[in-house]
Scaffold this motif. Sequence first.
Motif, PDB file in Angstrom:
ATOM      1  N   LEU A 133       0.801  -1.223   0.000  1.00 31.45           N
ATOM      2  CA  LEU A 133       0.000   0.000   0.000  1.00 31.45           C
ATOM      3  C   LEU A 133       0.835   1.275   0.000  1.00 31.45           C
ATOM      4  O   LEU A 133       0.565   2.214  -0.751  1.00 31.45           O
ATOM      5  N   GLU A 134       1.835   1.341   0.868  1.00 28.08           N
ATOM      6  CA  GLU A 134       2.603   2.583   1.018  1.00 28.08           C
ATOM      7  C   GLU A 134       3.998   2.507   0.412  1.00 28.08           C
ATOM      8  O   GLU A 134       4.713   3.506   0.368  1.00 28.08           O
ATOM      9  N   GLY A 135       4.391   1.331  -0.068  1.00 29.54           N
ATOM     10  CA  GLY A 135       5.692   1.160  -0.701  1.00 29.54           C
ATOM     11  C   GLY A 135       6.774   0.706   0.249  1.00 29.54           C
ATOM     12  O   GLY A 135       6.750   1.006   1.440  1.00 29.54           O
ATOM     13  N   GLN A 136       7.722  -0.045  -0.309  1.00 28.05           N
ATOM     14  CA  GLN A 136       8.913  -0.505   0.423  1.00 28.05           C
ATOM     15  C   GLN A 136       8.554  -1.243   1.714  1.00 28.05           C
ATOM     16  O   GLN A 136       9.129  -1.009   2.769  1.00 28.05           O
ATOM     17  N   VAL A 173       9.584 -16.753   0.377  1.00 28.99           N
ATOM     18  CA  VAL A 173       9.635 -15.659  -0.601  1.00 28.99           C
ATOM     19  C   VAL A 173       9.509 -14.345   0.160  1.00 28.99           C
ATOM     20  O   VAL A 173       8.725 -14.234   1.106  1.00 28.99           O
ATOM     21  N   ASN A 174      10.276 -13.357  -0.241  1.00 26.16           N
ATOM     22  CA  ASN A 174      10.141 -11.996   0.282  1.00 26.16           C
ATOM     23  C   ASN A 174       9.609 -11.105  -0.832  1.00 26.16           C
ATOM     24  O   ASN A 174      10.373 -10.626  -1.685  1.00 26.16           O
ATOM     25  N   PHE A 175       8.288 -10.934  -0.861  1.00 28.76           N
ATOM     26  CA  PHE A 175       7.709 -10.075  -1.876  1.00 28.76           C
ATOM     27  C   PHE A 175       8.054  -8.613  -1.608  1.00 28.76           C
ATOM     28  O   PHE A 175       8.151  -8.179  -0.459  1.00 28.76           O
ATOM     29  N   PHE A 176       8.251  -7.853  -2.698  1.00 29.46           N
ATOM     30  CA  PHE A 176       8.576  -6.424  -2.669  1.00 29.46           C
ATOM     31  C   PHE A 176       9.955  -6.162  -2.061  1.00 29.46           C
ATOM     32  O   PHE A 176      10.229  -5.074  -1.556  1.00 29.46           O
ATOM     33  N   MET A 177      10.822  -7.164  -2.144  1.00 27.78           N
ATOM     34  CA  MET A 177      12.188  -7.025  -1.619  1.00 27.78           C
ATOM     35  C   MET A 177      13.139  -7.678  -2.605  1.00 27.78           C
ATOM     36  O   MET A 177      12.823  -8.714  -3.193  1.00 27.78           O
ATOM     37  N   GLN A 178      14.291  -7.052  -2.821  1.00 23.84           N
ATOM     38  CA  GLN A 178      15.302  -7.596  -3.719  1.00 23.84           C
ATOM     39  C   GLN A 178      16.645  -7.684  -3.006  1.00 23.84           C
ATOM     40  O   GLN A 178      17.006  -6.794  -2.233  1.00 23.84           O
ATOM     41  N   VAL A 179      17.359  -8.773  -3.271  1.00 21.33           N
ATOM     42  CA  VAL A 179      18.682  -8.989  -2.700  1.00 21.33           C
ATOM     43  C   VAL A 179      19.646  -9.256  -3.850  1.00 21.33           C
ATOM     44  O   VAL A 179      19.826 -10.401  -4.272  1.00 21.33           O
ATOM     45  N   PRO A 180      20.241  -8.216  -4.412  1.00 18.42           N
ATOM     46  CA  PRO A 180      21.210  -8.426  -5.492  1.00 18.42           C
ATOM     47  C   PRO A 180      22.424  -9.208  -4.995  1.00 18.42           C
ATOM     48  O   PRO A 180      22.928  -8.970  -3.895  1.00 18.42           O
ATOM     49  N   ILE A 181      22.882 -10.155  -5.809  1.00 19.72           N
ATOM     50  CA  ILE A 181      24.084 -10.924  -5.502  1.00 19.72           C
ATOM     51  C   ILE A 181      25.166 -10.480  -6.481  1.00 19.72           C
ATOM     52  O   ILE A 181      25.022 -10.622  -7.697  1.00 19.72           O
ATOM     53  N   LEU A 182      26.252  -9.936  -5.939  1.00 13.74           N
ATOM     54  CA  LEU A 182      27.310  -9.369  -6.770  1.00 13.74           C
ATOM     55  C   LEU A 182      28.288 -10.447  -7.220  1.00 13.74           C
ATOM     56  O   LEU A 182      28.230 -11.599  -6.769  1.00 13.74           O
ATOM     57  N   ILE A 218      12.931   0.198  -3.702  1.00 16.13           N
ATOM     58  CA  ILE A 218      12.656  -0.453  -4.987  1.00 16.13           C
ATOM     59  C   ILE A 218      11.174  -0.746  -5.202  1.00 16.13           C
ATOM     60  O   ILE A 218      10.768  -1.095  -6.302  1.00 16.13           O
ATOM     61  N   SER A 219      10.339  -0.624  -4.160  1.00 15.42           N
ATOM     62  CA  SER A 219       8.925  -0.954  -4.300  1.00 15.42           C
ATOM     63  C   SER A 219       8.068   0.290  -4.091  1.00 15.42           C
ATOM     64  O   SER A 219       7.934   0.782  -2.976  1.00 15.42           O
ATOM     65  N   PRO A 220       7.458   0.820  -5.149  1.00 13.62           N
ATOM     66  CA  PRO A 220       6.650   2.033  -5.015  1.00 13.62           C
ATOM     67  C   PRO A 220       5.292   1.733  -4.390  1.00 13.62           C
ATOM     68  O   PRO A 220       4.818   0.593  -4.400  1.00 13.62           O
ATOM     69  N   PRO A 221       4.624   2.741  -3.845  1.00 14.68           N
ATOM     70  CA  PRO A 221       3.288   2.542  -3.281  1.00 14.68           C
ATOM     71  C   PRO A 221       2.310   1.989  -4.316  1.00 14.68           C
ATOM     72  O   PRO A 221       2.324   2.391  -5.477  1.00 14.68           O
TER      73      PRO A 221
END
Length: 213
Positions: A43-46, A148-157, A168-171
């Motif tokens: 609803l509110e993002g992130q 699963v973690n929705f609305f979350m990203q974990v980049p692996i370098l 990364i997650s807009p409202p």
Amino acid sequence: MNETTTPAAAEGLDGVIYDFVIPPRQPWSHVVKAGEVLRIIDLEGQQAVDFLCYNAADPGDRYSSMNTIKVQGNSYVGKGTVLYTDAGVALFTVVEDTLGRHDTVYGCCSNANNFLRYGVKTTESCYSNFLSELGKHGMDRSAIVSNVNFFMQVPILDDGSAGIAADISPPGGYVDLRAENDVLAVISNCPQMHNPCNAYNPTPIRVIIRTAA
């Protein structure tokens, strides 16, 4: 917003049978019948949404991150991803997704993990939320697996390092999950305050269940 079964509660959507706002930090669960679609709205993002699911006909057969990752050949969940169980049963298919990719590797926060990572002792976490909610269905901590973690990203370098991406997650972003079988869906609306997964400010999310079009 309280729980409702009034279709008008979800503006612009047909066939709504359930509509509920999960408060910040709180757990939730519901059986989604085969063919129904579960929409999760940031609803509110992130706001990280920790998500587990189980074969409702056989709750011991739970979501498998490894089967899901290996079958699709991608470490992120996104539109078209099928969430599989340990036994290879299809639980949900992601049929719509406004964000594009969601984490499958970082798991959930826990009181012990918060102390190891941040040196703080907490009394609330996604692990404790899961434990409380699963108990309502006769399940214990052995049912808690990598989620699963929705609305979350974990980049692996390239060097193998990983970290939680911020902002990364807009409202209003959402994912639609179509149940391929009867599925017990379990959510912890994450209470984490020590990393940017919630922008250090946990907020509510909305869940809507509707019949197939």
